[in-house]
Write a protein that holds these residues in place. Sequence first.
Motif, mmCIF file in Angstrom:
data_model
loop_
_atom_site.group_PDB
_atom_site.id
_atom_site.type_symbol
_atom_site.label_atom_id
_atom_site.label_comp_id
_atom_site.label_asym_id
_atom_site.label_seq_id
_atom_site.Cartn_x
_atom_site.Cartn_y
_atom_site.Cartn_z
ATOM 1 N N ARG A 88 0.589 -1.076 -0.063
ATOM 2 C CA ARG A 88 0.441 -0.023 -0.091
ATOM 3 C C ARG A 88 0.749 1.186 -0.307
ATOM 4 N NH1 ARG A 88 -1.499 -3.041 3.907
ATOM 5 N NH2 ARG A 88 -0.585 -1.245 5.419
ATOM 6 N N HIS A 89 1.977 1.066 0.030
ATOM 7 C CA HIS A 89 2.869 2.108 0.654
ATOM 8 C C HIS A 89 4.481 2.023 0.369
ATOM 9 C CE1 HIS A 89 -0.116 3.222 3.791
ATOM 10 N NE2 HIS A 89 -0.033 4.294 3.954
ATOM 11 N N VAL A 90 5.034 3.001 -0.854
ATOM 12 C CA VAL A 90 6.381 3.195 -0.841
ATOM 13 C C VAL A 90 7.203 4.777 -0.233
ATOM 14 C CG1 VAL A 90 8.362 3.489 -2.487
ATOM 15 C CG2 VAL A 90 6.385 1.187 -3.086
ATOM 16 N N PHE A 91 7.777 3.873 -0.197
ATOM 17 C CA PHE A 91 8.920 5.012 0.415
ATOM 18 C C PHE A 91 10.186 5.599 0.414
ATOM 19 C CE2 PHE A 91 6.674 2.142 3.622
ATOM 20 C CZ PHE A 91 5.927 3.358 4.367
ATOM 21 N N GLY A 92 9.892 6.756 -0.320
ATOM 22 C CA GLY A 92 11.291 7.585 -0.261
ATOM 23 C C GLY A 92 10.596 9.425 -0.562
ATOM 24 N N LEU A 93 12.163 9.164 -1.852
ATOM 25 C CA LEU A 93 12.503 11.204 -1.485
ATOM 26 C C LEU A 93 12.551 11.239 -3.028
ATOM 27 C CD1 LEU A 93 12.740 13.892 -0.375
ATOM 28 C CD2 LEU A 93 15.028 13.123 -0.414
ATOM 29 N N MET A 94 11.560 12.021 -3.915
ATOM 30 C CA MET A 94 11.795 11.830 -5.865
ATOM 31 C C MET A 94 13.340 13.278 -5.980
ATOM 32 S SD MET A 94 9.335 14.285 -7.524
ATOM 33 C CE MET A 94 7.340 12.609 -7.645
ATOM 34 N N GLY A 95 13.549 12.521 -6.803
ATOM 35 C CA GLY A 95 14.586 13.294 -7.925
ATOM 36 C C GLY A 95 14.510 12.893 -9.011
ATOM 37 N N ASP A 96 15.479 13.718 -10.113
ATOM 38 C CA ASP A 96 15.415 13.743 -11.202
ATOM 39 C C ASP A 96 15.196 12.139 -12.073
ATOM 40 O OD1 ASP A 96 17.778 13.415 -10.812
ATOM 41 O OD2 ASP A 96 18.421 14.598 -12.731
ATOM 42 N N GLY A 97 16.530 11.825 -10.597
ATOM 43 C CA GLY A 97 16.040 9.590 -11.606
ATOM 44 C C GLY A 97 15.306 9.071 -11.398
ATOM 45 N N ASN A 98 14.265 9.147 -10.415
ATOM 46 C CA ASN A 98 13.003 8.078 -10.186
ATOM 47 C C ASN A 98 11.921 9.011 -9.973
ATOM 48 O OD1 ASN A 98 13.134 9.995 -7.845
ATOM 49 N ND2 ASN A 98 13.439 8.122 -5.887
ATOM 50 N N MET A 99 11.604 10.077 -10.545
ATOM 51 C CA MET A 99 10.683 10.993 -10.660
ATOM 52 C C MET A 99 9.551 9.259 -11.053
ATOM 53 S SD MET A 99 11.333 14.372 -12.602
ATOM 54 C CE MET A 99 11.760 13.879 -14.057
ATOM 55 N N HIS A 100 9.926 9.566 -12.272
ATOM 56 C CA HIS A 100 8.757 8.995 -12.994
ATOM 57 C C HIS A 100 8.264 7.393 -12.613
ATOM 58 C CE1 HIS A 100 10.511 11.255 -16.183
ATOM 59 N NE2 HIS A 100 9.569 11.592 -16.306
ATOM 60 N N LEU A 101 9.357 6.798 -11.267
ATOM 61 C CA LEU A 101 8.344 5.454 -10.796
ATOM 62 C C LEU A 101 7.806 5.916 -9.812
ATOM 63 C CD1 LEU A 101 8.436 2.627 -9.430
ATOM 64 C CD2 LEU A 101 10.308 3.613 -8.495
ATOM 65 N N PHE A 102 7.486 7.267 -9.552
ATOM 66 C CA PHE A 102 6.714 7.830 -7.984
ATOM 67 C C PHE A 102 5.743 8.317 -9.146
ATOM 68 C CE2 PHE A 102 9.310 9.744 -4.484
ATOM 69 C CZ PHE A 102 10.408 8.492 -4.592
ATOM 70 N N THR A 103 5.735 8.871 -10.339
ATOM 71 C CA THR A 103 4.260 8.693 -10.717
ATOM 72 C C THR A 103 3.788 7.586 -11.025
ATOM 73 O OG1 THR A 103 5.751 9.160 -13.210
ATOM 74 C CG2 THR A 103 4.867 11.041 -12.028
ATOM 75 N N ALA A 104 4.553 6.705 -11.708
ATOM 76 C CA ALA A 104 3.409 5.395 -12.268
ATOM 77 C C ALA A 104 3.393 4.577 -10.804
ATOM 78 C CB ALA A 104 4.616 4.532 -12.889
ATOM 79 N N LEU A 105 3.594 4.668 -9.561
ATOM 80 C CA LEU A 105 3.395 3.692 -8.799
ATOM 81 C C LEU A 105 1.865 4.680 -8.709
ATOM 82 C CD1 LEU A 105 6.969 3.775 -6.675
ATOM 83 C CD2 LEU A 105 5.286 1.957 -7.285
ATOM 84 N N SER A 106 1.869 5.912 -8.484
ATOM 85 C CA SER A 106 0.474 7.278 -8.133
ATOM 86 C C SER A 106 -0.414 6.470 -8.837
ATOM 87 C CB SER A 106 0.978 8.489 -7.827
ATOM 88 O OG SER A 106 -0.258 8.922 -7.849
ATOM 89 N N GLN A 107 0.148 6.013 -10.041
ATOM 90 C CA GLN A 107 -1.082 6.257 -11.499
ATOM 91 C C GLN A 107 -1.698 4.541 -10.424
ATOM 92 O OE1 GLN A 107 0.849 6.555 -14.264
ATOM 93 N NE2 GLN A 107 0.650 8.541 -14.987
ATOM 94 N N HIS A 108 -1.118 3.669 -10.509
ATOM 95 C CA HIS A 108 -1.038 2.412 -10.037
ATOM 96 C C HIS A 108 -1.491 1.976 -8.281
ATOM 97 C CE1 HIS A 108 -0.305 0.822 -14.226
ATOM 98 N NE2 HIS A 108 0.976 1.401 -14.478
ATOM 99 N N GLY A 109 -1.755 2.941 -7.554
ATOM 100 C CA GLY A 109 -2.671 3.397 -6.603
ATOM 101 C C GLY A 109 -2.075 2.927 -5.386
ATOM 102 N N VAL A 110 -0.659 2.850 -5.845
ATOM 103 C CA VAL A 110 0.615 2.799 -4.278
ATOM 104 C C VAL A 110 0.562 4.327 -3.751
ATOM 105 C CG1 VAL A 110 2.190 1.783 -4.052
ATOM 106 C CG2 VAL A 110 1.355 0.974 -5.032
#
Length: 560
Positions: free
Chosen positions: A26-48
């Motif tokens: 249900r949750h993924v923990f992290g700090l966004m940077g230019d390297g992983n920002m697209h992973l964060f948007t994908a996680l949000s789009q898929h309900g995480v």
Amino acid sequence: MNEPPPVAPATTADALAVTIAGYGVRHVFGLMGDGNMHLFTALSQHGVQVVEVRHESAAVAMAEGYGWTSDAIGFCSVTHGPGLTHTATSLVVAARNHSPLVLLLAETPEGYEGAQHFDQELFVRACEAPYRRLRADDDPVSVLAERVALATDLSRPVVLAVPADLFTSAPGTTPAPPGTRSVRRPVEEDDRVAARELARALSRAERPVLIAGRGTLTGDTATLMTRLAERHGAALATTVPAKGMFDQHPYNLGISGGLSHRRAEEVLRAADLVVAVGSSLDRGTTSSMRLFRDATVVQVVDEEAGGPVHPNVRRLFGDAERVLSGCLAAPGPVPVAGHWFEPVPPPAKCWEEDLTDFDPPIEAGTVDPRRALAVISEALPGDAVVVVGNGHCSGFATTFVQVPAVGRFFAAHGFGSIGQALPSAVGAALGSPGHKVVVFEGDAAFMMHLQEVETAARVGADVTAFVLNDQALGTEYQRLLAEGADAELAAVSTPDLAAAAGALGARGRVIADASAVDACARDALAPGLAVVEVRVARSVLSRHMRRLRRAVAVPGSSMD
């Protein structure tokens, strides 16, 4: 009408996000940077839900805490370069705690020549975590599944590094090769041999003790240990991470080692056989083996690989549950009647003796931490999750705070680090919705991650933190004082913690008088986020610290 076929993930980030959601995370923990920002948007789009932390070290600690209480793998993500280096302590802590989690790490893109490039694999391996780089043709779903399996198998953090440009590229299709285990696990023959040897040792022993460690927290190991204790009249004890496991059993001694109470120590020293299950038998559990100098020590382990073995320790290689079951089924003499030792009162009752053994004057405006914690312990909800940090405060909290009746206990002590309790507790709260998570931490350690109070407020974590504030680095202050050195060098003032917590979104409270402890604790333990500054007297030393100071004050003396 036929259902339309599922849409294939368009990008590697999508494929990873769908897979993580599929694990029930249900949750993924992290700090966004230019390297992983697209992973964060994908996680949000898929309900995480992505829990944005204020420092990358907290992302790993929260993922670890989430795994503790959700009984699932914790996931976290940071960007490349400094995003990774900030995680170092928490990675090693999780490795030493044997906590499985997956860190999704961004790598710099192919051809990158900027400031953030460095050898990330070398750094991760130095932090005791396996490293795997995702290639353009790799199937991210199967590679992530392999990483999750490896983390579970090894019970440690693993890293999957993804070049930043791959997150937005079409996923590869080459499946990950079958994973190979780096350590041999026991097979049935190993279990039979170990069970036979353990049964023989117990049949010969006159004064056995069984010690449960972190590795017994899942499955039926604890139940099997109580049956074995009853069969052989053995005393039961735990390491710090397994505190509370046998609290309802009449053979319980509480914690073994430096944090034992006096009555338990008397029984432990008298043992002629000590059997440790799920424990590394570190120096804290054995008091550097001084506690068991006259005993045969047997350690049941399920990995052949491991650190050095003390000459007094004999390792039996086998799966703990199968070894204990085999030992119980082994033919032998009629079970003994009763036990060889005088049962001790419950731990809370035993620790009351410490209040009369050591009763120093208490400075006005402060409280005795032992007495305050005993009162707070009584106010804890019956199903609370307790997280105790490291440092001098742990000598008080680990002994005077009891595990709630149907609650859980976790020691944020790995790697001997301070500062891990608060972020671990935030993850634990999100992994166990509906349960109050209660943190006990020292002031210096709390200040290391004070900013994560805002994270806890933002995500609605139901956490109450009791901060034992002696305005010092407590352990170092007391040790310098014992050595006759300038202890004031370790006196570091803190700001008004209740006010700081209030500014970050928590209810801030202060305890500076013994008469206010109960009411303030019960108010702070109401649902929601609260931080309680408990102003404690430096004149009060934990029992462990008093013994250490005696050893320092009299060179050549024993800590016994």
